[in-house]
Write a protein that holds these residues in place. Structure first.
Motif, short mmCIF file in Angstrom:
data_model
loop_
_atom_site.label_atom_id
_atom_site.label_comp_id
_atom_site.label_asym_id
_atom_site.label_seq_id
_atom_site.Cartn_x
_atom_site.Cartn_y
_atom_site.Cartn_z
N ARG A 1 28.55 -14.00 28.02
CA ARG A 1 26.76 -13.62 28.50
C ARG A 1 26.67 -13.14 27.58
NH1 ARG A 1 26.18 -11.34 34.98
NH2 ARG A 1 26.40 -13.43 35.55
N ALA A 2 25.31 -13.69 26.94
CA ALA A 2 25.02 -12.99 25.50
C ALA A 2 23.62 -12.47 25.65
CB ALA A 2 25.59 -13.21 24.38
N LEU A 3 22.78 -11.31 24.49
CA LEU A 3 21.64 -11.03 24.71
C LEU A 3 20.63 -12.38 23.53
CD1 LEU A 3 21.32 -7.33 25.97
CD2 LEU A 3 20.54 -9.70 27.05
N LEU A 4 19.55 -12.05 24.11
CA LEU A 4 19.22 -12.42 22.46
C LEU A 4 17.97 -12.08 22.21
CD1 LEU A 4 18.98 -16.65 21.34
CD2 LEU A 4 17.18 -15.13 21.59
N GLY A 5 17.09 -11.59 21.17
CA GLY A 5 15.53 -11.66 21.15
C GLY A 5 15.21 -11.58 19.54
N ALA A 6 13.89 -12.43 19.51
CA ALA A 6 13.12 -12.97 18.78
C ALA A 6 11.79 -11.87 18.22
CB ALA A 6 12.42 -14.47 19.01
N ASP A 7 11.56 -11.86 17.47
CA ASP A 7 10.65 -11.24 16.37
C ASP A 7 10.23 -10.49 17.13
OD1 ASP A 7 9.68 -13.90 15.17
OD2 ASP A 7 9.29 -13.81 17.18
N GLY A 8 9.25 -9.51 18.27
CA GLY A 8 9.59 -8.24 18.26
C GLY A 8 10.24 -7.44 19.21
N ASP A 9 10.61 -9.17 20.56
CA ASP A 9 11.95 -8.36 20.64
C ASP A 9 13.13 -8.19 19.92
OD1 ASP A 9 10.61 -7.51 23.27
OD2 ASP A 9 9.89 -9.88 23.73
N VAL B 1 18.90 -5.12 20.32
CA VAL B 1 19.81 -4.67 19.57
C VAL B 1 20.26 -3.49 20.00
CG1 VAL B 1 20.76 -3.95 17.49
CG2 VAL B 1 20.05 -6.58 17.69
N ARG B 2 19.02 -2.66 20.25
CA ARG B 2 19.70 -1.19 20.62
C ARG B 2 19.99 -1.31 22.02
NH1 ARG B 2 14.83 0.29 20.45
NH2 ARG B 2 14.18 1.59 18.59
N GLN B 3 20.15 -1.80 22.79
CA GLN B 3 20.64 -2.18 24.19
C GLN B 3 22.19 -2.74 24.02
OE1 GLN B 3 20.03 -2.08 27.77
NE2 GLN B 3 17.46 -3.10 28.00
N GLN B 4 22.30 -4.08 23.49
CA GLN B 4 23.77 -4.09 22.41
C GLN B 4 24.32 -2.66 22.53
OE1 GLN B 4 25.91 -6.16 23.79
NE2 GLN B 4 27.64 -6.02 22.74
N LEU B 5 23.87 -1.69 21.25
CA LEU B 5 24.31 -0.14 20.44
C LEU B 5 24.94 0.52 21.67
CD1 LEU B 5 23.06 -0.74 17.06
CD2 LEU B 5 25.45 -1.27 18.35
N ILE C 1 22.22 -11.16 19.91
CA ILE C 1 21.59 -11.45 18.76
C ILE C 1 20.40 -11.38 18.22
CG2 ILE C 1 21.31 -13.69 17.31
CD1 ILE C 1 22.79 -14.70 20.28
N GLY C 2 19.76 -10.81 16.85
CA GLY C 2 18.50 -9.94 16.77
C GLY C 2 17.69 -11.77 15.75
N VAL C 3 16.62 -11.71 16.17
CA VAL C 3 15.76 -13.04 15.08
C VAL C 3 14.90 -12.57 14.55
CG1 VAL C 3 15.74 -15.36 14.83
CG2 VAL C 3 17.27 -15.21 16.63
N SER C 4 14.12 -12.76 13.90
CA SER C 4 13.75 -12.16 12.96
C SER C 4 13.04 -10.99 13.18
CB SER C 4 12.42 -13.35 13.23
OG SER C 4 12.43 -14.13 12.50
N GLY C 5 14.07 -10.07 13.09
CA GLY C 5 13.99 -8.75 13.80
C GLY C 5 13.85 -7.62 12.40
N ARG D 1 33.83 -2.78 22.04
CA ARG D 1 33.37 -2.96 20.64
C ARG D 1 31.87 -3.54 20.79
NH1 ARG D 1 35.18 -4.37 15.43
NH2 ARG D 1 34.80 -3.32 13.31
N PRO D 2 30.62 -2.95 20.23
CA PRO D 2 29.56 -4.01 20.05
C PRO D 2 29.79 -4.86 18.97
CG PRO D 2 28.96 -2.14 19.97
CD PRO D 2 30.29 -1.70 19.48
N ALA D 3 29.34 -6.03 18.89
CA ALA D 3 28.79 -7.34 18.12
C ALA D 3 27.90 -7.24 17.69
CB ALA D 3 29.81 -7.96 18.52
N LEU D 4 27.07 -7.92 16.78
CA LEU D 4 25.79 -8.29 16.86
C LEU D 4 25.85 -9.78 15.87
CD1 LEU D 4 23.92 -4.66 16.27
CD2 LEU D 4 24.16 -5.88 18.23
#
Length: 335
Positions: free
Chosen positions: A215-223, A228-232, A242-246, A273-276
């Protein structure tokens, strides 16, 4: 039902067996009377003929009874065993196999998803709570029956055409795994927010691999900053975010995440260990600077952070994101 020819043969055999039984019975009776009449003249009595004729008659009668039992019922006689009708095309085909239905009575209220369309050759569906689920083209392949897929929880505009197109193109080329993509209604990382999770209904309705390794998280633009904060904050639910255009300035200013030490070092010994991955399309200079600043703060001692920048068009960026997720997550499998 037996064929007409088989019925005729059975009736013929039954008639023959009955005739033989009657003939042998009459012969045995006549022979017995002859033997009985001979006693008056003190002739020798030989019972073997009578016994043989009687035994033959009994055997022929048993054969006739057996054939009578094997005959099909006549018109209007109910059949003892129900049968399914057979059409000219052959036996009725098996009904399509339904999706697994939860056995827990509490799950009986699950509403079937509604199909919205087929972007990028996949299937986009919506659950009753507004969550949307995109199934890759491979999900419905005939040879994928029983295959469970890794999952990406994506906080992105469902109308964005690039995410599905990039994921589908890369998997169809064979250079990335196919993923089930879940699009929740919103991303919540405010005070008191719970750790990111997969909606329970998704795991019950779809073939998705269980657990963090798939399982992975992905957020784009405003999300992007939200995931990223959730993963950290708590990386136990997802292998990577995975953050895109953030823009990550608020994370950079808000002090170390809860399980970091005061100097930003990793302190959660009971946590993975968190990965981003911080992905930035070509031309977004502010997003690039923000991603590099966050990487400089948490990389190495506290988290694994990669920056992917200068990629155009955006669809190609999502294709590369699919490759990164393939590297990090478990592949589709038959549990």
């Amino acid at each position: 039902m037996p064929e007409v020819a088989e019925v005729v043969v059975l009736y013929a055999l039954l008639t023959a067996a009955g005739a033989v039984a009657v003939a042998l019975a009459r012969s045995a009776l006549r022979h017995w009377w002859e033997q009985r009449a001979g006693r008056v003249y003190e002739l020798p009595v030989k019972r073997a003929g009578t016994v043989l004729r009687g035994a033959g008659s009994a055997l022929a009668a048993a054969v006739a009874i057996t054939l009578g039992v094997c005959l099909p019922p006549g018109p209007g006689t109910p059949s003892s065993s129900p049968h399914r009708p057979v059409t000219a095309a052959g036996p009725p085909s098996s009904p399509p196999r339904p999706r697994p239905v939860p056995s827990d009575p509490a799950d009986a209220g699950l509403v079937p998803p509604r199909t919205l369309g087929h972007p990028a050759g996949g299937t986009l569906q919506e659950l009753s709570d507004g969550t949307r689920v995109w199934l890759p083209p491979q999900y419905d392949y005939p040879d994928s029956a029983g295959v469970y897929f890794p999952l990406v929880v994506a906080h992105i505009d469902p109308a964005d055409p690039d995410l599905f197109a990039g994921f589908a193109a890369q998997s169809l080329r064979g250079v990335a795994d196919p993923f089930v993509v879940v699009l929740p209604a919103h991303c919540d990382d405010g005070p008191g927010a719970r750790p990111a999770s997969v909606p329970v209904s998704v795991a019950r309705l779809y073939r998705v691999l269980p657990g963090r390794p798939a399982r992975a998280l992905l957020g784009a633009d405003g999300d992007a900053a939200c995931v990223v904060r959730q993963q950290l904050t708590d990386p136990r639910g997802f292998t990577t975010a995975i953050g895109v255009s953030g823009g990550y300035e608020e994370i950079d200013r808000s002090g170390p995440p809860p399980y970091f030490s005061a100097d930003g070092r990793y302190a959660g010994r009971d946590m993975p260990r968190p990965a981003l991955l911080l992905a930035v399309p070509s031309g977004e200079e502010n997003a690039r600077r923000s991603a590099l600043a966050l990487r400089g703060r948490v990389r190495g001692v506290s988290a694994e952070v990669r920056v992917l920048d200068g990629i155009a068009p955006r669809r190609r960026l999502f294709a590369l994101v699919a490759g990164y997720a393939t590297e990090k997550l478990d592949s589709p499998d038959r549990p």
